[in-house]
Design a protein around this motif. Structure first.
Motif, mmCIF file in Angstrom:
data_model
loop_
_atom_site.group_PDB
_atom_site.id
_atom_site.type_symbol
_atom_site.label_atom_id
_atom_site.label_comp_id
_atom_site.label_asym_id
_atom_site.label_seq_id
_atom_site.Cartn_x
_atom_site.Cartn_y
_atom_site.Cartn_z
ATOM 1 N N GLN A 20 33.913 45.726 87.852
ATOM 2 C CA GLN A 20 35.119 45.168 87.438
ATOM 3 C C GLN A 20 36.075 45.499 86.574
ATOM 4 N N ASP A 21 35.436 46.664 85.553
ATOM 5 C CA ASP A 21 35.908 47.257 84.579
ATOM 6 C C ASP A 21 36.411 48.617 84.632
ATOM 7 N N SER A 22 37.414 48.936 85.632
ATOM 8 C CA SER A 22 37.520 50.267 86.015
ATOM 9 C C SER A 22 38.206 51.096 84.761
ATOM 10 N N SER A 23 38.751 50.435 84.176
ATOM 11 C CA SER A 23 39.531 51.395 82.921
ATOM 12 C C SER A 23 38.576 51.915 81.721
ATOM 13 N N SER A 24 37.139 51.418 82.001
ATOM 14 C CA SER A 24 36.201 51.870 80.944
ATOM 15 C C SER A 24 35.932 53.292 80.928
ATOM 16 N N THR A 25 35.807 53.754 79.780
ATOM 17 C CA THR A 25 35.199 55.200 79.769
ATOM 18 C C THR A 25 34.060 55.424 80.081
ATOM 19 N N LYS A 26 33.027 54.352 80.247
ATOM 20 C CA LYS A 26 31.832 54.654 80.706
ATOM 21 C C LYS A 26 31.684 54.731 82.041
ATOM 22 N N ILE A 27 32.738 54.841 82.957
ATOM 23 C CA ILE A 27 32.565 55.212 84.265
ATOM 24 C C ILE A 27 32.963 56.618 84.383
ATOM 25 N N GLY A 28 32.215 57.513 85.010
ATOM 26 C CA GLY A 28 32.540 58.687 85.330
ATOM 27 C C GLY A 28 32.463 59.272 86.777
ATOM 28 N N PRO A 29 33.058 60.313 87.080
ATOM 29 C CA PRO A 29 32.985 61.035 88.349
ATOM 30 C C PRO A 29 31.515 61.568 88.727
ATOM 31 N N LYS A 34 32.370 57.185 91.559
ATOM 32 C CA LYS A 34 32.122 57.019 90.206
ATOM 33 C C LYS A 34 30.868 56.412 89.871
ATOM 34 N N GLY A 35 30.498 56.614 88.731
ATOM 35 C CA GLY A 35 28.972 55.959 88.389
ATOM 36 C C GLY A 35 28.990 55.660 86.883
ATOM 37 N N THR A 36 27.746 55.163 86.540
ATOM 38 C CA THR A 36 27.426 54.821 85.187
ATOM 39 C C THR A 36 26.104 55.179 85.007
ATOM 40 N N LYS A 37 25.544 55.652 83.769
ATOM 41 C CA LYS A 37 24.139 55.848 83.361
ATOM 42 C C LYS A 37 23.839 54.799 82.293
ATOM 43 N N ILE A 38 22.650 54.371 82.854
ATOM 44 C CA ILE A 38 22.014 53.422 81.700
ATOM 45 C C ILE A 38 21.044 53.838 81.130
ATOM 46 N N MET A 39 20.830 54.358 80.006
ATOM 47 C CA MET A 39 19.631 55.119 79.200
ATOM 48 C C MET A 39 19.038 54.107 78.691
ATOM 49 N N ALA A 40 17.703 54.025 78.727
ATOM 50 C CA ALA A 40 16.735 53.201 78.074
ATOM 51 C C ALA A 40 15.451 53.871 77.497
ATOM 52 N N ILE A 41 15.036 53.410 76.232
ATOM 53 C CA ILE A 41 13.771 54.039 75.670
ATOM 54 C C ILE A 41 12.897 52.913 75.341
ATOM 55 N N GLY A 42 11.559 52.843 75.888
ATOM 56 C CA GLY A 42 10.801 51.879 75.479
ATOM 57 C C GLY A 42 9.706 52.572 74.773
ATOM 58 N N ASP A 43 8.978 51.514 74.035
ATOM 59 C CA ASP A 43 7.682 52.058 73.351
ATOM 60 C C ASP A 43 6.389 52.200 74.406
ATOM 61 N N GLY A 44 5.605 52.539 73.812
ATOM 62 C CA GLY A 44 4.175 52.514 74.505
ATOM 63 C C GLY A 44 3.610 51.473 75.440
ATOM 64 N N HIS A 45 4.263 50.276 75.031
ATOM 65 C CA HIS A 45 3.749 49.093 75.747
ATOM 66 C C HIS A 45 4.922 48.675 76.447
ATOM 67 N N GLY A 46 6.025 49.193 76.763
ATOM 68 C CA GLY A 46 7.258 49.104 77.926
ATOM 69 C C GLY A 46 8.242 48.408 77.078
ATOM 70 N N SER A 55 29.034 57.221 80.902
ATOM 71 C CA SER A 55 29.531 57.636 82.070
ATOM 72 C C SER A 55 28.508 58.379 82.699
ATOM 73 N N ALA A 56 28.576 58.570 83.962
ATOM 74 C CA ALA A 56 27.359 59.315 84.812
ATOM 75 C C ALA A 56 27.542 60.849 84.730
ATOM 76 N N SER A 57 28.592 61.298 84.259
ATOM 77 C CA SER A 57 29.087 62.656 83.926
ATOM 78 C C SER A 57 28.024 63.617 83.234
ATOM 79 N N PRO A 58 27.805 63.199 82.023
ATOM 80 C CA PRO A 58 26.922 63.928 81.116
ATOM 81 C C PRO A 58 25.534 64.083 81.497
ATOM 82 N N ALA A 59 24.741 65.042 81.134
ATOM 83 C CA ALA A 59 23.292 65.105 81.510
ATOM 84 C C ALA A 59 22.665 64.188 80.565
ATOM 85 N N GLU A 60 21.516 63.913 80.910
ATOM 86 C CA GLU A 60 20.490 63.029 80.187
ATOM 87 C C GLU A 60 20.283 63.367 78.823
ATOM 88 N N VAL A 61 19.931 64.722 78.853
ATOM 89 C CA VAL A 61 19.710 65.308 77.424
ATOM 90 C C VAL A 61 20.954 65.247 76.540
#
Length: 108
Positions: A20-29, A34-46, A55-61
């Motif tokens: 819905q928000d195509s002007s966002s900088t969080k959408i990349g080619p 176009k796409g978006t990455k959602i990075m999540a970090i969890g503890d040992g219990h999830g 944005s989907a463009s940069p590598a996860e690292v």
């Protein structure tokens, strides 16, 4: 807009960078548009420690530091465990020096 509900009828929310928000900088080619990455970090219990939308463009690292900056807790984890994509000497050095975090990732 009416509230978003999941299958169980719980209230949801829109994520920044959704379609819905195509002007966002969080959408990349990507290869498929176009796409978006959602990075999540969890503890040992999830339980989630941090979530970051980018944005989907940069590598996860490249997104680990920003994800840790968006953490829910005041403390840093002692160590992070990641897959082969996180095997980076530069990331290991950055996390150890600036945050005191040991990065554990399988060698590529």
């Amino acid at each position: 807009d009416p509230p978003l509900l999941d299958r169980a009828g719980h209230r949801g929310c829109r994520v920044a960078g959704s379609r819905q928000d195509s002007s966002s900088t969080k959408i990349g080619p990507t290869k498929r548009g176009k796409g978006t990455k959602i990075m999540a970090i969890g503890d040992g219990h999830g339980l989630p420690i941090a979530i970051h939308v980018a944005s989907a463009s940069p590598a996860e690292v490249k997104l680990v530091e920003a994800t840790l900056d968006d953490r829910f807790l005041a403390w840093w984890p002692d160590r992070l465990i990641g897959d082969k994509a996180f095997d980076s000497d530069a990331l290991d050095a950055l996390l150890a020096k600036s945050m005191g975090i040991e990065m554990i990732a399988r060698h590529r």
